[in-house]
Design a protein around this motif. Structure first.
Motif, PDB file in Angstrom:
ATOM      1  N   PHE A 159      39.120  53.449  48.084  1.00  0.00           N
ATOM      2  CA  PHE A 159      39.753  52.682  46.920  1.00  0.00           C
ATOM      3  C   PHE A 159      40.200  51.392  46.961  1.00  0.00           C
ATOM      4  CE2 PHE A 159      39.885  56.678  44.565  1.00  0.00           C
ATOM      5  CZ  PHE A 159      39.646  56.597  43.643  1.00  0.00           C
ATOM      6  N   GLY A 160      40.669  51.186  48.080  1.00  0.00           N
ATOM      7  CA  GLY A 160      41.311  49.725  48.541  1.00  0.00           C
ATOM      8  C   GLY A 160      40.002  48.790  48.687  1.00  0.00           C
ATOM      9  N   TYR A 161      39.071  49.520  49.222  1.00  0.00           N
ATOM     10  CA  TYR A 161      37.618  48.441  49.228  1.00  0.00           C
ATOM     11  C   TYR A 161      37.209  48.245  48.014  1.00  0.00           C
ATOM     12  CZ  TYR A 161      32.983  47.246  50.357  1.00  0.00           C
ATOM     13  OH  TYR A 161      31.822  46.394  50.281  1.00  0.00           O
ATOM     14  N   LEU A 162      37.186  49.306  47.199  1.00  0.00           N
ATOM     15  CA  LEU A 162      36.376  49.115  45.715  1.00  0.00           C
ATOM     16  C   LEU A 162      37.140  48.133  44.925  1.00  0.00           C
ATOM     17  CD1 LEU A 162      35.214  52.981  44.950  1.00  0.00           C
ATOM     18  CD2 LEU A 162      34.016  50.925  45.478  1.00  0.00           C
ATOM     19  N   PHE A 163      38.596  48.142  45.101  1.00  0.00           N
ATOM     20  CA  PHE A 163      39.468  47.382  44.273  1.00  0.00           C
ATOM     21  C   PHE A 163      39.027  45.982  44.508  1.00  0.00           C
ATOM     22  CE2 PHE A 163      41.864  51.017  42.757  1.00  0.00           C
ATOM     23  CZ  PHE A 163      41.673  50.695  41.362  1.00  0.00           C
ATOM     24  N   ASP A 164      39.282  45.706  45.949  1.00  0.00           N
ATOM     25  CA  ASP A 164      38.864  44.349  46.225  1.00  0.00           C
ATOM     26  C   ASP A 164      37.642  43.757  45.922  1.00  0.00           C
ATOM     27  OD1 ASP A 164      40.186  42.483  47.972  1.00  0.00           O
ATOM     28  OD2 ASP A 164      38.233  42.392  48.916  1.00  0.00           O
ATOM     29  N   LEU A 165      36.593  44.735  45.896  1.00  0.00           N
ATOM     30  CA  LEU A 165      35.276  44.458  45.470  1.00  0.00           C
ATOM     31  C   LEU A 165      35.167  44.216  44.048  1.00  0.00           C
ATOM     32  CD1 LEU A 165      32.088  44.432  46.738  1.00  0.00           C
ATOM     33  CD2 LEU A 165      32.054  46.759  45.479  1.00  0.00           C
ATOM     34  N   ILE A 166      36.033  45.066  43.103  1.00  0.00           N
ATOM     35  CA  ILE A 166      35.844  44.683  41.688  1.00  0.00           C
ATOM     36  C   ILE A 166      36.747  43.242  41.551  1.00  0.00           C
ATOM     37  CG2 ILE A 166      37.119  45.388  39.512  1.00  0.00           C
ATOM     38  CD1 ILE A 166      36.704  48.413  40.677  1.00  0.00           C
ATOM     39  N   PHE A 167      37.840  42.960  42.254  1.00  0.00           N
ATOM     40  CA  PHE A 167      38.352  41.544  42.027  1.00  0.00           C
ATOM     41  C   PHE A 167      37.272  40.483  42.501  1.00  0.00           C
ATOM     42  CE2 PHE A 167      42.869  43.181  42.612  1.00  0.00           C
ATOM     43  CZ  PHE A 167      43.368  42.288  41.558  1.00  0.00           C
ATOM     44  N   ARG A 168      36.627  40.652  43.578  1.00  0.00           N
ATOM     45  CA  ARG A 168      35.709  39.780  43.897  1.00  0.00           C
ATOM     46  C   ARG A 168      34.558  39.500  42.914  1.00  0.00           C
ATOM     47  NH1 ARG A 168      33.450  40.966  49.376  1.00  0.00           N
ATOM     48  NH2 ARG A 168      34.634  42.739  49.435  1.00  0.00           N
ATOM     49  N   ARG A 169      34.240  40.755  42.339  1.00  0.00           N
ATOM     50  CA  ARG A 169      33.077  40.650  41.247  1.00  0.00           C
ATOM     51  C   ARG A 169      33.763  39.815  39.997  1.00  0.00           C
ATOM     52  NH1 ARG A 169      28.874  44.475  42.767  1.00  0.00           N
ATOM     53  NH2 ARG A 169      28.478  43.268  44.623  1.00  0.00           N
ATOM     54  N   ILE A 170      34.672  39.909  39.750  1.00  0.00           N
ATOM     55  CA  ILE A 170      35.387  39.368  38.431  1.00  0.00           C
ATOM     56  C   ILE A 170      35.411  37.955  38.625  1.00  0.00           C
ATOM     57  CG2 ILE A 170      37.608  39.365  37.031  1.00  0.00           C
ATOM     58  CD1 ILE A 170      37.982  42.361  37.492  1.00  0.00           C
ATOM     59  N   ILE A 171      35.998  37.765  39.688  1.00  0.00           N
ATOM     60  CA  ILE A 171      36.147  36.295  39.933  1.00  0.00           C
ATOM     61  C   ILE A 171      34.930  35.404  39.948  1.00  0.00           C
ATOM     62  CG2 ILE A 171      36.756  34.598  42.167  1.00  0.00           C
ATOM     63  CD1 ILE A 171      38.607  36.913  43.150  1.00  0.00           C
ATOM     64  N   ASN A 172      33.936  36.181  40.841  1.00  0.00           N
ATOM     65  CA  ASN A 172      32.483  35.465  40.782  1.00  0.00           C
ATOM     66  C   ASN A 172      32.132  35.349  39.109  1.00  0.00           C
ATOM     67  OD1 ASN A 172      32.398  35.028  43.376  1.00  0.00           O
ATOM     68  ND2 ASN A 172      31.398  36.972  43.900  1.00  0.00           N
ATOM     69  N   TYR A 173      32.256  36.186  38.616  1.00  0.00           N
ATOM     70  CA  TYR A 173      31.833  36.463  37.234  1.00  0.00           C
ATOM     71  C   TYR A 173      32.415  35.095  36.419  1.00  0.00           C
ATOM     72  CZ  TYR A 173      30.165  37.778  32.561  1.00  0.00           C
ATOM     73  OH  TYR A 173      29.656  38.190  31.282  1.00  0.00           O
ATOM     74  N   PHE A 174      33.501  35.237  36.352  1.00  0.00           N
ATOM     75  CA  PHE A 174      34.366  34.318  35.423  1.00  0.00           C
ATOM     76  C   PHE A 174      34.541  32.862  35.971  1.00  0.00           C
ATOM     77  CE2 PHE A 174      35.999  38.369  33.733  1.00  0.00           C
ATOM     78  CZ  PHE A 174      35.801  38.061  32.372  1.00  0.00           C
ATOM     79  N   PHE A 175      34.748  32.602  37.313  1.00  0.00           N
ATOM     80  CA  PHE A 175      34.691  31.303  37.785  1.00  0.00           C
ATOM     81  C   PHE A 175      33.545  30.755  38.475  1.00  0.00           C
ATOM     82  CE2 PHE A 175      38.953  33.928  37.655  1.00  0.00           C
ATOM     83  CZ  PHE A 175      39.323  33.393  36.518  1.00  0.00           C
ATOM     84  N   PHE A 176      32.716  31.181  38.316  1.00  0.00           N
ATOM     85  CA  PHE A 176      31.391  30.641  39.080  1.00  0.00           C
ATOM     86  C   PHE A 176      31.409  29.003  39.150  1.00  0.00           C
ATOM     87  CE2 PHE A 176      30.092  30.577  34.837  1.00  0.00           C
ATOM     88  CZ  PHE A 176      29.302  29.562  34.810  1.00  0.00           C
ATOM     89  N   TYR A 177      31.942  28.492  38.029  1.00  0.00           N
ATOM     90  CA  TYR A 177      31.925  27.031  37.994  1.00  0.00           C
ATOM     91  C   TYR A 177      32.800  26.094  38.833  1.00  0.00           C
ATOM     92  CZ  TYR A 177      35.226  28.001  34.494  1.00  0.00           C
ATOM     93  OH  TYR A 177      36.296  28.929  33.878  1.00  0.00           O
ATOM     94  N   MET A 178      33.844  27.128  39.269  1.00  0.00           N
ATOM     95  CA  MET A 178      34.768  26.455  40.291  1.00  0.00           C
ATOM     96  C   MET A 178      34.775  26.966  41.465  1.00  0.00           C
ATOM     97  SD  MET A 178      37.995  27.328  37.820  1.00  0.00           S
ATOM     98  CE  MET A 178      39.018  26.786  39.230  1.00  0.00           C
ATOM     99  N   ASN A 179      33.451  27.599  41.807  1.00  0.00           N
ATOM    100  CA  ASN A 179      33.075  28.180  42.994  1.00  0.00           C
ATOM    101  C   ASN A 179      34.291  28.890  43.817  1.00  0.00           C
ATOM    102  OD1 ASN A 179      30.622  26.966  43.131  1.00  0.00           O
ATOM    103  ND2 ASN A 179      31.539  25.155  43.819  1.00  0.00           N
ATOM    104  N   ILE A 180      35.116  29.562  42.913  1.00  0.00           N
ATOM    105  CA  ILE A 180      36.217  30.009  43.530  1.00  0.00           C
ATOM    106  C   ILE A 180      35.846  31.299  44.330  1.00  0.00           C
ATOM    107  CG2 ILE A 180      38.558  31.449  43.010  1.00  0.00           C
ATOM    108  CD1 ILE A 180      38.765  29.939  40.428  1.00  0.00           C
ATOM    109  N   GLY A 181      34.889  31.946  43.693  1.00  0.00           N
ATOM    110  CA  GLY A 181      34.356  33.282  44.430  1.00  0.00           C
ATOM    111  C   GLY A 181      33.813  32.803  45.684  1.00  0.00           C
TER     112      GLY A 181
END
Lengths: 245, 251
Positions: free
Chosen positions: B226-248
């Motif tokens: 679960f810890g790994y999956l939540f971290d993965l979900i966080f990273r996916r959300i970041i990459n999806y929403f903030f791609f233009y800032m290269n935050i991901g």
């Protein structure tokens, strides 16, 4: 439109105990609708002057007065500021960056119409949905110029707006800027270290050294100005003489 | 190949685990075989026990985490705006930050009892500081040139917050959220090990008391997954929403 009266401005910075006098009794009058170019070596106080006029910095002494067409002291309704770097918000598209500058401005046209017109004038309409990192340096600076101009400012302050651009883009944008300023008739103060740019754009050129005016030179030439004309070369030589004396 | 690199080590560990347990090198009581652990997991799942414990733990984490977010981020903004308040609060904040939440458990049990309030408070305490400190540091590190620009276009305080400060500090806020979530998960298990009648931590402790090592393993694997999956979900959300800032990419 407003004119600007700058009275005995003084500003000192302290960097690691060293006193740096950025402005040391700067006094000048800028007429309504006039474009004034301010030139001088790096560190002579040009940028500090603009920052004080725009309100980003407070002077130690002296004042900046704004005077309306009826010769009354006033506050500028809006000041447009163009920085050396475009300073676009990376998370907003070009269109949204410009729209943000119109948040508190009442206008007969809709915000969308103003933005579209501005983008068309600056030739970046097709890039309205692009993010700043997808733009070239020239396009980003056009967007920055658009952000300042669409506010229809009483006073336009430009701090080396073309300074970070390549020679070709700089040349093109410089001439577009001349057209825009000639049409808008906004009181403009342009800080630059480029002597040619100063003469091409300015009705008056102020040479600054160590925070003081060394010389004010009028440019009695009509637009468009020919860089190879005798008058242009004469003014350029005079300017260079003062700068490098 | 890049996609499979993270799987190499788990596969290696699983292979060693299989080899050790089937050859009887270590007692089945200490390290049960993967098959036995899987069978225990299936059994717990069929009897709805695993789901119940996961749901209980998840509810606690989400509640505590949400409360921590709603306190930490506004407080960081308030302190960013008012350096004076920061001066008054700095000692107290540093004092609480230096105290591990689990060290407060005896006091919290006295004050709050052993119910849900205790666990949620421990999660809030564990999550608050990474969120608060990262948000404050993100706000302080927003490009001053952009703030100046916002001043020249006369944005109000709230507009500056919404359009400049929050987006500008998002990389740091998101790092705080990721860290905070990890900490909340750890603190929860700690809290459930101390005083609980349900939840993954309780399931592990109960299994240990009943000498069901396979269930302990199920609990550990579920927590880690679960810890790994939540971290993965966080990273996916970041990459999806903030791609233009290269935050991901920064994360």
């Amino acid at each position: 439109m407003i004119s600007v009266s700058i009275r005995d401005l003084k500003k000192t910075f302290y960097v690691k105990g060293t006193e740096i006098k950025a402005l040391n009794g700067f006094t000048s009058d800028i007429e309504n609708g006039e474009t004034v170019s301010i030139v001088g070596h790096s560190g002579c106080g040009k940028t500090t002057l603009l920052r004080i006029i725009s309100g980003l910095e407070k002077p130690d002494e002296g004042q900046v007065l704004f005077i309306d067409e009826n010769k009354n002291y006033t506050k500028p309704k809006r000041i447009g500021m163009v920085f050396q770097e475009p300073r676009l918000l990376p998370w907003l598209t070009v269109e949204k960056n410009i729209m943000l500058a119109l948040k508190h401005i009442e206008h007969s046209l809709s915000i969308k119409e103003i933005v579209n017109n501005t983008l068309k004038v600056l030739g970046i309409y097709n890039f309205r949905d692009a993010y700043p990192h997808q733009l070239s340096g020239g396009m980003a600076q056009r967007a920055s110029l658009g952000r300042a101009l669409c506010r229809q400012p009483d006073l336009l302050l430009m701090d080396e707006p073309l300074g970070s651009l390549d020679a070709l883009t700089r040349h093109r944008l410089r001439h577009e800027l001349i057209d825009i300023l000639a049409k808008s008739n906004i009181t403009t103060i342009l800080v630059t270290h480029d002597v040619t740019e100063a003469i091409l754009l300015g009705n008056k050129i102020i040479i600054v050294e160590s925070g003081r005016i060394v010389q004010e030179i009028k440019v009695p030439m009509q637009h468009p100005r020919d860089e190879n004309s005798i008058d242009f070369i004469r003014i350029k030589n005079t300017l260079l003489k003062y700068i490098f004396k | 190949m890049e996609y499979f690199k993270p799987l190499i080590l788990p596969i290696l560990i699983l292979s060693i685990w299989i080899a050790v347990s089937y050859n009887g090198i270590v007692s089945e009581y200490l390290i049960p075989s993967p098959a036995k652990v899987l069978s225990a997991a299936v059994d717990l799942y069929k009897r709805d026990i695993l789901q119940k414990h996961i749901a209980t733990s998840m509810w606690r984490v989400i509640t505590g985490f949400s409360i921590a977010i709603s306190i930490a981020i506004p407080l960081a903004i308030l302190l960013y705006w008012s350096r004076r308040i920061e001066k008054y609060l700095s000692f107290m904040l540093e004092f609480i930050r230096s105290t591990p939440p689990l060290a407060l458990v005896p006091l919290l049990i006295l004050w709050l009892g052993i119910g849900e309030a205790l666990k949620i408070t421990i999660i809030i305490l564990a999550t608050f500081f990474p969120l608060f400190l990262n948000t404050l540091s993100g706000l302080k590190n927003v490009d001053k040139k952009l703030i100046e620009m916002a001043n020249t276009i006369e944005l109000t305080k709230w507009e500056k917050l919404l359009f400049v400060l929050i987006p500008g500090s998002l990389p740091s806020i998101v790092t705080g959220l990721r860290l905070g979530f990890g900490y909340s998960w750890r603190a929860l298990i700690g809290a459930e090990l101390i005083a609980a009648s349900a939840g993954l931590g309780y399931m592990i402790l109960d299994a240990e008391a009943l000498a069901q090592t396979d269930v302990v393993f199920v609990g550990i694997v579920v927590i880690g997954t679960f810890g790994y999956l939540f971290d993965l979900i966080f990273r996916r959300i970041i990459n999806y929403f903030f791609f233009y800032m290269n935050i991901g990419e920064q994360l």
